[in-house]
Design an enzyme around this catalytic site. Structure first.
Site, PDB file in Angstrom:
ATOM      1  CD  GLU A  50      -2.314   1.168   2.959  1.00 52.16           C
ATOM      2  OE1 GLU A  50      -1.652   0.669   3.912  1.00 52.16           O
ATOM      3  OE2 GLU A  50      -3.448   1.642   3.105  1.00 52.16           O
ATOM      4  CG  ASN A  74      -4.952   3.967   0.544  1.00 52.90           C
ATOM      5  OD1 ASN A  74      -4.248   3.429  -0.305  1.00 52.90           O
ATOM      6  ND2 ASN A  74      -4.738   3.828   1.836  1.00 52.90           N
ATOM      7  CE  LYS A  88      -7.173   1.044   3.832  1.00 54.60           C
ATOM      8  NZ  LYS A  88      -5.876   1.462   4.430  1.00 54.60           N
ATOM      9  CD  GLU A 115      -5.483   4.509   5.680  1.00 55.75           C
ATOM     10  OE1 GLU A 115      -6.027   4.241   4.614  1.00 55.75           O
ATOM     11  OE2 GLU A 115      -4.971   3.648   6.419  1.00 55.75           O
ATOM     12  CB  CYS A 152      -3.919  -1.660   4.560  1.00 57.13           C
ATOM     13  SG  CYS A 152      -3.102  -1.790   6.167  1.00 57.13           S
ATOM     14  CG  ASN A 174       2.070   1.324   4.627  1.00 58.46           C
ATOM     15  OD1 ASN A 174       3.277   1.496   4.760  1.00 58.46           O
ATOM     16  ND2 ASN A 174       1.467   1.406   3.450  1.00 58.46           N
TER      17      ASN A 174
HETATM   18  N1  CDV Z   1      -3.062   1.261   6.471  1.00 62.39           N
HETATM   19  C1  CDV Z   1      -3.939   0.587   7.260  1.00 62.39           C
HETATM   20  O1  CDV Z   1      -5.074   0.356   6.866  1.00 62.39           O
HETATM   21  N2  CDV Z   1      -3.493   0.215   8.478  1.00 62.39           N
HETATM   22  C2  CDV Z   1      -4.325  -0.425   9.459  1.00 62.39           C
HETATM   23  C3  CDV Z   1      -3.873  -0.037  10.845  1.00 62.39           C
HETATM   24  C4  CDV Z   1      -4.071   1.390  11.086  1.00 62.39           C
HETATM   25  C5  CDV Z   1      -4.638  -0.800  11.882  1.00 62.39           C
HETATM   26  C6  CDV Z   1      -4.323  -1.934   9.336  1.00 62.39           C
HETATM   27  O2  CDV Z   1      -5.408  -2.511   9.324  1.00 62.39           O
HETATM   28  O3  CDV Z   1      -3.264  -2.542   9.330  1.00 62.39           O
END
Ligand code: CDV
Length: 319
Positions: free
Chosen positions: A43, A103, A120, A138, A164, A189
């Site tokens: 990501e 995103n 996303k 975000e 993510c 991430n």
């Molecule tokens: N970039 C993300 O979506 N990170 C989230 C963190 C913030 C919990 C994740 O689900 O890994």
């Protein structure tokens, strides 16, 4: 089919786009030497994960976004991938011509053409800064994706993308499985520490793999999950990239928190086998009992969100 995950170490503000491209091309070359046909990057792969801090200056904020696709910022990666005939999935911050911010993740096929784009859906964190070691902004910097969960027929399989936090939600995989995706490519991430819930810090890596293994198994599909690792702008991230089979088994796992390629020769017939003999949707799903899943979210759910505490003067709208 041989597939790969190109895990990345930290991408810091001091790194130029050329330096980042060079690292990504080096990962691509390693993957090519192993016969990879599809390589997945994290990501927001080519920039630091800027939702981890407050950016007041609009111009500075927009410098992290790419107009429409990430092809210009890391052009050498996409040029070389097309030369090698490797399809690439990469996450990036997308700015549209109309100025909308998402995103996003894109699949550039083996010719370098956009074959699939995803924005996303599940944006974690907060819309306002918190009193915390690092931010999760975000909801401040992106709109919720508006493309649903699209899939594409590619070579001899069908692909879907997720980003993510999407990987923690059962609905993500189920939507993609219902569209008959056989491989789901997920960039992430994930910080080791969750500022508003420190008691789960020791479970971060477990939850990462648990989510993707459950998603793969319960939907009979392959998952390629790839993160950033190491300390990026003061925030330590987990790495832990994996390739997961429809059995839920991890068949490849990163051993570092740095730039690293993992690969696997995946058997696409496993998807068919599990969809026929284990999770046979036609025979066993009972959607007539699942109506609450698609009903609008009851606003009372948000009462349960725990915040670290809004910074003075901010208008905290919660997660
Ligand atoms: N970039 C993300 O979506 N990170 C989230 C963190 C913030 C919990 C994740 O689900 O890994």
């Amino acid at each position: 089919m041989i597939v790969g995950a190109a895990q990345m170490g930290p991408v810091e503000r001091r790194h130029t786009a050329d330096e980042v491209s060079e690292r990504m091309v080096a990962l691509l070359e390693k993957a090519s030497a192993r016969g990879v046909e599809l390589l997945v990057f994290p990501e927001l792969a080519s920039v630091p994960f800027f939702p981890h801090w407050v950016i007041e200056d609009r111009e500075e904020l927009l410098s992290y976004y790419d107009l429409d696709t990430p092809f210009a910022r890391v052009a050498p990666l996409f040029t070389r991938a097309a030369e090698l005939g490797i399809a690439v999935v990469m996450g990036y911050a997308e700015r549209t011509n109309e100025g909308r911010l998402f995103n996003s993740s894109v699949l550039a096929d083996e010719h370098g053409d956009v074959a699939l784009k995803y924005r996303k859906v599940h944006l974690p964190g907060f819309g306002e800064p918190q009193r915390a070691e690092h931010q999760l902004l975000e909801k401040r910097y992106f709109e919720v994706g508006d493309l649903g969960f699209p899939v594409v027929d590619w070579k001899r399989t069908r692909l879907g993308l997720a980003i993510c936090n999407d990987r923690r939600w059962a609905e993500t995989y189920r939507m993609l499985a219902l569209a008959r995706a056989e491989i789901v490519c997920i960039g992430y991430n994930t910080p080791v520490k969750t500022p508003h819930l420190p008691e789960i810090d020791t479970l971060t890596e477990f939850h990462n793999h648990l989510s993707m293994q459950a998603g793969a198994y319960q939907n009979s599909l392959w998952v390629i999950g790839v993160g950033k690792g190491g300390v990026e702008e003061g925030v330590e991230q987990i790495g832990g990239s994996v390739i997961v089979a429809p059995s839920g088994e991890i068949v490849a796992l990163a051993s570092s928190r740095d730039d690293e390629v993992i690969t696997a020769d995946i058997d696409l017939d496993m998807v068919k086998k599990y969809r026929r003999d284990v999770f046979n949707f036609a025979h066993h799903r009972r959607p007539e009992h699942y109506g609450a899943i698609t009903a609008p979210v009851d606003p009372r759910w948000s009462d349960d969100v725990r915040r670290v505490g809004a910074l003075p003067g901010s208008d905290d709208d919660g997660a």
